[in-house]
Every structure is written in C-alpha cells, then in structure tokens.
Design a protein around this motif. Sequence first.
Motif, PDB file in Angstrom:
ATOM      1  N   GLN A 114       0.832  -1.190   0.000  1.00  0.00           N
ATOM      2  CA  GLN A 114       0.000   0.000   0.000  1.00  0.00           C
ATOM      3  C   GLN A 114       0.871   1.245   0.000  1.00  0.00           C
ATOM      4  O   GLN A 114       1.848   1.324   0.734  1.00  0.00           O
ATOM      5  CB  GLN A 114      -0.885  -0.024   1.244  1.00  0.00           C
ATOM      6  CG  GLN A 114      -1.896   1.083   1.316  1.00  0.00           C
ATOM      7  CD  GLN A 114      -2.814   0.896   2.511  1.00  0.00           C
ATOM      8  OE1 GLN A 114      -3.122  -0.222   2.896  1.00  0.00           O
ATOM      9  NE2 GLN A 114      -3.230   1.992   3.099  1.00  0.00           N
ATOM     10  N   GLY A 115       0.523   2.224  -0.819  1.00  0.00           N
ATOM     11  CA  GLY A 115       1.239   3.496  -0.825  1.00  0.00           C
ATOM     12  C   GLY A 115       1.487   3.983  -2.234  1.00  0.00           C
ATOM     13  O   GLY A 115       1.353   3.252  -3.207  1.00  0.00           O
ATOM     14  N   THR A 116       1.852   5.244  -2.331  1.00  0.00           N
ATOM     15  CA  THR A 116       2.133   5.855  -3.624  1.00  0.00           C
ATOM     16  C   THR A 116       3.350   6.765  -3.518  1.00  0.00           C
ATOM     17  O   THR A 116       3.808   7.082  -2.425  1.00  0.00           O
ATOM     18  CB  THR A 116       0.938   6.707  -4.107  1.00  0.00           C
ATOM     19  OG1 THR A 116       0.702   7.735  -3.137  1.00  0.00           O
ATOM     20  CG2 THR A 116      -0.310   5.886  -4.293  1.00  0.00           C
ATOM     21  N   GLY A 117       3.868   7.178  -4.670  1.00  0.00           N
ATOM     22  CA  GLY A 117       4.921   8.180  -4.696  1.00  0.00           C
ATOM     23  C   GLY A 117       6.336   7.654  -4.747  1.00  0.00           C
ATOM     24  O   GLY A 117       7.225   8.337  -5.219  1.00  0.00           O
ATOM     25  N   VAL A 118       6.575   6.466  -4.267  1.00  0.00           N
ATOM     26  CA  VAL A 118       7.926   5.901  -4.251  1.00  0.00           C
ATOM     27  C   VAL A 118       7.858   4.508  -4.858  1.00  0.00           C
ATOM     28  O   VAL A 118       6.919   3.767  -4.618  1.00  0.00           O
ATOM     29  CB  VAL A 118       8.485   5.816  -2.814  1.00  0.00           C
ATOM     30  CG1 VAL A 118       9.839   5.142  -2.789  1.00  0.00           C
ATOM     31  CG2 VAL A 118       8.573   7.194  -2.196  1.00  0.00           C
ATOM     32  N   MET A 119       8.858   4.155  -5.661  1.00  0.00           N
ATOM     33  CA  MET A 119       8.907   2.814  -6.252  1.00  0.00           C
ATOM     34  C   MET A 119       9.256   1.810  -5.157  1.00  0.00           C
ATOM     35  O   MET A 119      10.274   1.939  -4.496  1.00  0.00           O
ATOM     36  CB  MET A 119       9.956   2.781  -7.360  1.00  0.00           C
ATOM     37  CG  MET A 119      10.103   1.435  -7.976  1.00  0.00           C
ATOM     38  SD  MET A 119       8.579   0.962  -8.762  1.00  0.00           S
ATOM     39  CE  MET A 119       9.180   0.046 -10.105  1.00  0.00           C
ATOM     40  N   ARG A 120       8.369   0.837  -4.940  1.00  0.00           N
ATOM     41  CA  ARG A 120       8.607  -0.183  -3.920  1.00  0.00           C
ATOM     42  C   ARG A 120       8.587  -1.554  -4.572  1.00  0.00           C
ATOM     43  O   ARG A 120       7.837  -1.796  -5.503  1.00  0.00           O
ATOM     44  CB  ARG A 120       7.527  -0.129  -2.838  1.00  0.00           C
ATOM     45  CG  ARG A 120       7.561   1.138  -2.025  1.00  0.00           C
ATOM     46  CD  ARG A 120       6.530   1.078  -0.917  1.00  0.00           C
ATOM     47  NE  ARG A 120       6.602   2.253  -0.088  1.00  0.00           N
ATOM     48  CZ  ARG A 120       5.797   3.287  -0.194  1.00  0.00           C
ATOM     49  NH1 ARG A 120       4.854   3.295  -1.095  1.00  0.00           N
ATOM     50  NH2 ARG A 120       5.929   4.317   0.608  1.00  0.00           N
ATOM     51  N   SER A 121       9.394  -2.437  -4.055  1.00  0.00           N
ATOM     52  CA  SER A 121       9.354  -3.821  -4.504  1.00  0.00           C
ATOM     53  C   SER A 121       9.415  -4.713  -3.271  1.00  0.00           C
ATOM     54  O   SER A 121       9.838  -4.286  -2.200  1.00  0.00           O
ATOM     55  CB  SER A 121      10.500  -4.132  -5.469  1.00  0.00           C
ATOM     56  OG  SER A 121      11.733  -4.010  -4.817  1.00  0.00           O
ATOM     57  N   HIS A 122       8.982  -5.951  -3.442  1.00  0.00           N
ATOM     58  CA  HIS A 122       8.972  -6.865  -2.304  1.00  0.00           C
ATOM     59  C   HIS A 122       9.554  -8.209  -2.711  1.00  0.00           C
ATOM     60  O   HIS A 122       9.620  -8.540  -3.888  1.00  0.00           O
ATOM     61  CB  HIS A 122       7.547  -7.056  -1.773  1.00  0.00           C
ATOM     62  CG  HIS A 122       6.686  -7.871  -2.690  1.00  0.00           C
ATOM     63  ND1 HIS A 122       6.028  -7.320  -3.758  1.00  0.00           N
ATOM     64  CD2 HIS A 122       6.402  -9.193  -2.715  1.00  0.00           C
ATOM     65  CE1 HIS A 122       5.369  -8.271  -4.394  1.00  0.00           C
ATOM     66  NE2 HIS A 122       5.568  -9.429  -3.781  1.00  0.00           N
ATOM     67  N   ALA A 123       9.972  -8.940  -1.697  1.00  0.00           N
ATOM     68  CA  ALA A 123      10.452 -10.309  -1.882  1.00  0.00           C
ATOM     69  C   ALA A 123       9.944 -11.135  -0.705  1.00  0.00           C
ATOM     70  O   ALA A 123       9.967 -10.677   0.440  1.00  0.00           O
ATOM     71  CB  ALA A 123      11.971 -10.360  -1.922  1.00  0.00           C
ATOM     72  N   ILE A 124       9.467 -12.333  -1.005  1.00  0.00           N
ATOM     73  CA  ILE A 124       9.079 -13.262   0.052  1.00  0.00           C
ATOM     74  C   ILE A 124      10.364 -13.961   0.472  1.00  0.00           C
ATOM     75  O   ILE A 124      10.946 -14.721  -0.287  1.00  0.00           O
ATOM     76  CB  ILE A 124       8.029 -14.255  -0.460  1.00  0.00           C
ATOM     77  CG1 ILE A 124       6.775 -13.498  -0.893  1.00  0.00           C
ATOM     78  CG2 ILE A 124       7.697 -15.292   0.610  1.00  0.00           C
ATOM     79  CD1 ILE A 124       5.784 -14.316  -1.680  1.00  0.00           C
TER      80      ILE A 124
END
Length: 101
Positions: free
Chosen positions: A47-57
């Motif tokens: 959740q969120g906007t404005g910044v590029m985020r990525s995730h890893a399990i």
Amino acid sequence: MSTEGAYVRPSPRVERATGVTDGSGNVTFAWPVGAFSAPPVLTIGIQGTGVMRSHAITANTATTTTVNVIAAAGVTLLGIGVLAVGAPAAGVTVHAHAVGA
C-alpha cells in the motif's frame, strides 16, 4: 441411502493478513495453527504511492511468512529517469492473501 451424485472438492483455505514493515523492511505474518499443511501460495500487495517499492518473500512455511520491502526514489541523471539504490522501507503497509494447496 443413495451414493449417487457428483463429488464437490472442498474449497482451499484462504487467510488474509495485513502488517507494517519494521526498520529493516520486514513484516512477518503468522498463520493460524493448522491453517495450512504446507507453505501457502501467496499474493502480496503493497500500500502506498509516490515511491517505487518492490517486495520479496524471504521465508514461507505453513505457519509463518516473511516479506521484505525495499523502496527506491526516482533520480534524473542527464535527463534520463533512473531508480536510485533501494533501501529497506520501514512503516509500509503490506497485505497478504494466502491460499492452501
């Protein structure tokens, strides 16, 4: 008593959870005891906007799942937009849907 009829396979178990990342960008979801007999299949939303985020399990078992989130700001270099080096994203809300096999 008749045994005729169609077999209807039971629906897989679905669990949902929401958590917030810590200072290292990690959030751990603890699934209810006995919810899954094997590591679940996951869908992750950030959740969120404005910044590029990525995730890893980073870890997934029948009882817990750990997700790591990094954030990278956009940088313009010589008129070309590029992503800066990612850093752990603290305080980010993460949504997880887990489905048993």
